[in-house]
Design a protein around this motif. Structure first.
Motif, mmCIF file in Angstrom:
data_model
loop_
_atom_site.group_PDB
_atom_site.id
_atom_site.type_symbol
_atom_site.label_atom_id
_atom_site.label_comp_id
_atom_site.label_asym_id
_atom_site.label_seq_id
_atom_site.Cartn_x
_atom_site.Cartn_y
_atom_site.Cartn_z
ATOM 1 N N ARG A 28 -2.538 -0.818 4.015
ATOM 2 C CA ARG A 28 -2.987 -1.746 5.053
ATOM 3 C C ARG A 28 -4.431 -2.190 4.810
ATOM 4 O O ARG A 28 -4.763 -3.373 4.943
ATOM 5 C CB ARG A 28 -2.862 -1.078 6.421
ATOM 6 N N GLN A 29 -5.272 -1.240 4.436
ATOM 7 C CA GLN A 29 -6.669 -1.558 4.156
ATOM 8 C C GLN A 29 -6.781 -2.523 2.975
ATOM 9 O O GLN A 29 -7.539 -3.495 3.027
ATOM 10 C CB GLN A 29 -7.432 -0.265 3.846
ATOM 11 N N ALA A 30 -6.028 -2.252 1.930
ATOM 12 C CA ALA A 30 -6.066 -3.107 0.737
ATOM 13 C C ALA A 30 -5.541 -4.508 1.035
ATOM 14 O O ALA A 30 -6.094 -5.509 0.570
ATOM 15 C CB ALA A 30 -5.266 -2.469 -0.388
ATOM 16 N N ALA A 31 -4.460 -4.587 1.804
ATOM 17 C CA ALA A 31 -3.875 -5.888 2.128
ATOM 18 C C ALA A 31 -4.831 -6.726 2.964
ATOM 19 O O ALA A 31 -4.877 -7.959 2.820
ATOM 20 C CB ALA A 31 -2.550 -5.691 2.866
ATOM 21 N N ARG A 32 -5.607 -6.073 3.822
ATOM 22 C CA ARG A 32 -6.617 -6.806 4.604
ATOM 23 C C ARG A 32 -7.768 -7.268 3.710
ATOM 24 O O ARG A 32 -8.283 -8.378 3.853
ATOM 25 C CB ARG A 32 -7.152 -5.924 5.737
ATOM 26 N N ALA A 33 -8.168 -6.397 2.795
ATOM 27 C CA ALA A 33 -9.316 -6.698 1.941
ATOM 28 C C ALA A 33 -9.002 -7.765 0.893
ATOM 29 O O ALA A 33 -9.879 -8.547 0.515
ATOM 30 C CB ALA A 33 -9.804 -5.425 1.259
ATOM 31 N N PHE A 34 -7.732 -7.772 0.445
ATOM 32 C CA PHE A 34 -7.340 -8.675 -0.640
ATOM 33 C C PHE A 34 -6.065 -9.424 -0.245
ATOM 34 O O PHE A 34 -4.977 -9.141 -0.758
ATOM 35 C CB PHE A 34 -7.129 -7.889 -1.935
#
Length: 239
Positions: A114-120
């Protein structure tokens, strides 16, 4: 439907496994970048890479081969295998990958996805590899009790770009994909689903396309063996 030619990397070589067994690897070439260039010349829109050693090691192992591929092609490239922290994700994207595929961490650390999908945005996919409907992790070596559809649905609101669904028992076996399970997954979620494992003929590709809900298909061994002519398949799918 997008056709993704697959380059599986083991010890710097292009290989294909049979049902995920590293001992059952067939080597198809020792110049992955040249193979990638051939796929691009045939007209592919994307390339699918897997760092097989990395999937077992939990960190990138075939980075040199991946970087050589990125330097040779201009089509977007996605990579899975051994990508298990935000630093590695960011590093690969900075090196030119269009999309990273998160598999093991999707089960073990879903918050990282979830964090990665938000960041990228648009650059993070989830790889769901399964035997008989249950998710396998760590290079397919460990089986869990997590069901495929439950895992996929848990990321509906996460902003992931795609789900790559692999039926391990079909992978590399040239016996056809699990169309029924892949279609069911694609209908169960709004995230685009890409089929992987067993795609071995033009008939397989048209059957996946004709479901009307499967966004893409990955094929490896059939392209190397000549069972599917990439240029002809791409033209047929566009038609």
């Amino acid at each position: 439907m997008i056709l993704y030619p697959a380059i599986d990397l083991k010890d710097g070589q292009c290989v294909r496994l049979l049902r995920g067994e590293m001992e059952a690897a067939t080597v198809f070439g020792d110049d992955p970048a040249a193979q990638a260039a051939k796929f691009q010349a045939a007209g592919c829109e994307w390339l699918h890479l897997v760092d097989l050693n990395g999937a077992f090691a939990g960190q990138p192992v075939n980075a040199e081969a991946v970087e050589a591929i990125l330097s040779r092609v201009t089509v977007p490239v996605q990579l899975g295998g051994g990508i298990r922290d935000l630093w590695t994700i960011e590093g690969w994207l900075e090196k030119g990958l269009a999309r990273v595929i998160l598999g093991t961490v999707a089960v073990e650390e879903p918050d990282l996805v979830r964090q990665a999908a938000r960041a990228f945005p648009g650059q993070v996919a989830v790889g769901i590899d399964a035997r008989k409907g249950r998710v396998a992790t760590r290079g397919w070596a460990e089986e869990t009790e997590v069901m495929v559809t439950d895992l996929a649905r848990s990321f509906e609101d996460a902003g992931v770009a795609a789900i790559i669904y692999t039926d391990i028992d079909r992978d590399g076996a040239m016996g056809g994909p699990n169309i029924e399970a892949t279609e069911a997954l694609a209908r169960a979620v709004s995230i685009p689903v890409i089929a992987s494992g067993g795609v071995s003929s033009m008939a397989d590709l048209t059957a996946l396309r004709d479901t009307g809900v499967i966004a893409g298909a990955i094929s490896g061994r059939a392209l190397y063996d000549g069972a599917i002519d990439l240029a002809e398949a791409l033209a047929a799918l566009k038609a």
